[in-house]
Design a protein around this motif. Structure first.
Motif, short mmCIF file in Angstrom:
data_model
loop_
_atom_site.label_atom_id
_atom_site.label_comp_id
_atom_site.label_asym_id
_atom_site.label_seq_id
_atom_site.Cartn_x
_atom_site.Cartn_y
_atom_site.Cartn_z
N ARG A 199 -8.02 1.15 -8.55
CA ARG A 199 -8.93 1.53 -7.21
C ARG A 199 -9.92 1.45 -6.65
O ARG A 199 -10.88 1.68 -7.52
CB ARG A 199 -7.64 3.16 -6.82
CG ARG A 199 -6.55 3.58 -7.36
CD ARG A 199 -6.50 4.47 -6.96
NE ARG A 199 -6.46 5.43 -5.86
CZ ARG A 199 -6.92 6.07 -5.02
NH1 ARG A 199 -7.84 7.21 -5.74
NH2 ARG A 199 -6.95 6.86 -3.86
N THR A 210 -8.78 6.31 1.71
CA THR A 210 -7.77 6.17 2.75
C THR A 210 -7.09 7.44 1.38
O THR A 210 -5.46 7.53 2.15
CB THR A 210 -7.87 5.23 3.13
OG1 THR A 210 -7.02 4.19 1.56
CG2 THR A 210 -7.85 4.50 4.03
N LEU A 259 -11.14 1.05 -0.31
CA LEU A 259 -10.29 1.25 0.50
C LEU A 259 -9.96 2.26 0.14
O LEU A 259 -9.33 3.35 0.55
CB LEU A 259 -9.64 0.32 0.40
CG LEU A 259 -10.75 -1.20 1.57
CD1 LEU A 259 -11.78 -1.87 0.23
CD2 LEU A 259 -9.06 -1.91 1.57
N ASP A 260 -8.51 2.37 -1.45
CA ASP A 260 -8.21 3.45 -1.42
C ASP A 260 -8.98 4.60 -1.47
O ASP A 260 -7.81 5.43 -1.35
CB ASP A 260 -7.33 3.06 -3.20
CG ASP A 260 -6.78 0.86 -3.24
OD1 ASP A 260 -5.81 0.91 -2.41
OD2 ASP A 260 -6.70 0.79 -3.77
N PRO A 315 -13.86 -3.52 -1.54
CA PRO A 315 -12.80 -3.42 -2.06
C PRO A 315 -13.18 -4.77 -3.76
O PRO A 315 -12.15 -4.30 -4.37
CB PRO A 315 -12.24 -5.13 -1.25
CG PRO A 315 -13.20 -5.12 0.16
CD PRO A 315 -13.87 -4.31 -0.40
N ARG A 341 -5.53 5.37 8.30
CA ARG A 341 -5.49 4.85 7.31
C ARG A 341 -5.51 3.12 6.61
O ARG A 341 -6.83 2.47 6.48
CB ARG A 341 -4.70 4.88 5.78
CG ARG A 341 -4.59 6.61 5.73
CD ARG A 341 -3.75 6.45 4.66
NE ARG A 341 -3.86 8.18 4.07
CZ ARG A 341 -3.73 9.57 4.51
NH1 ARG A 341 -3.16 9.01 6.07
NH2 ARG A 341 -4.10 10.01 4.42
N ARG A 359 -8.55 0.81 5.68
CA ARG A 359 -8.88 -0.33 4.81
C ARG A 359 -9.46 -1.58 5.43
O ARG A 359 -9.98 -2.68 5.23
CB ARG A 359 -7.01 -0.73 4.54
CG ARG A 359 -7.11 1.36 3.48
CD ARG A 359 -5.09 0.45 3.48
NE ARG A 359 -5.10 -0.05 2.56
CZ ARG A 359 -5.84 -0.23 0.47
NH1 ARG A 359 -5.99 0.23 0.88
NH2 ARG A 359 -5.85 -1.63 0.50
N VAL A 401 0.83 -1.18 0.08
CA VAL A 401 -0.06 -0.30 -0.40
C VAL A 401 0.63 0.83 0.24
O VAL A 401 1.67 1.20 0.56
CB VAL A 401 -0.67 0.03 1.57
CG1 VAL A 401 -2.29 0.90 1.01
CG2 VAL A 401 -1.58 -1.19 1.62
N THR A 416 -12.88 -3.74 4.33
CA THR A 416 -12.38 -5.16 3.79
C THR A 416 -13.44 -6.10 4.05
O THR A 416 -13.87 -6.83 3.88
CB THR A 416 -10.25 -5.69 4.29
OG1 THR A 416 -9.94 -4.32 3.36
CG2 THR A 416 -11.08 -6.74 3.19
N THR A 427 -5.03 6.49 -0.64
CA THR A 427 -3.60 4.62 -1.25
C THR A 427 -4.17 4.09 -2.39
O THR A 427 -5.34 4.45 -3.77
CB THR A 427 -4.16 4.24 0.48
OG1 THR A 427 -4.79 3.59 -0.46
CG2 THR A 427 -3.38 4.44 0.86
#
Length: 159
Positions: free
Chosen positions: A144, A151, A147-148, A136, A122, A126, A109, A130, A153
């Motif tokens: 992405r 946050t 989750l990404d 997810p 973060r 995540r 990540v 999940t 990420t």
């Protein structure tokens, strides 16, 4: 080939023919198309999750009795395995950017703002998302998922 909505819903034609469409996942963020630093595939991410879940079950099995014929024993086992999985997910991602499963598959990540550590909030967000399963699975053109995006990420390849 146009998407099935392209004929009757304006603005939803084939994304590969649009001028602003990225040529590969992560191009908008300056990530390479392949190799180290490229966006990890969905298959790598799912396999890393499976490795983490199996590892959590194996670690839990060392301390908690499991009996496939006993519903109460399995409920206790699963509760503890979920807790072990949460620890295996949050702490390594916070400090190192990857879980044991991600490390085994060569993905990690990374924060989009360039910071080196993902950070505890973060990693916790995540992990919680999940658990909800749907976030997810829903991904955009940059590969992405929710989750990404929640946050800031992206999951990238380390090798």
């Amino acid at each position: 080939m146009a998407r099935w909505t392209g004929e009757w819903l304006p603005g939803t034609g084939d994304p590969t023919t649009r001028q602003d469409a990225p040529k590969w996942p992560g191009e908008r963020f300056g990530l390479p198309e392949t190799g180290v630093g490229a966006v990890a595939s969905g298959g790598q991410r799912v396999l890393a999750l499976i490795v983490d879940l199996v590892l959590a079950a194996l670690i839990t099995g060392l301390f908690v009795r499991y009996d496939l014929q006993n519903v109460a024993a399995m409920q206790t086992f699963n509760l503890w395995a979920g807790g072990v999985w949460a620890v295996l997910t949050v702490f390594p991602v916070t400090f190192f950017g990857f879980t044991p499963g991600m490390g085994a598959l060569g993905i990690r990540v990374a924060r989009l703002d360039g910071a080196t550590m993902v950070g505890p909030w973060r990693a916790l967000v995540r992990m919680v998302l999940t658990v909800l399963i749907l976030p997810p699975l829903v991904r955009n053109v940059d590969s992405r998922n929710w989750l990404d995006r929640a946050t800031g990420t992206v999951v990238i390849r380390m090798r």
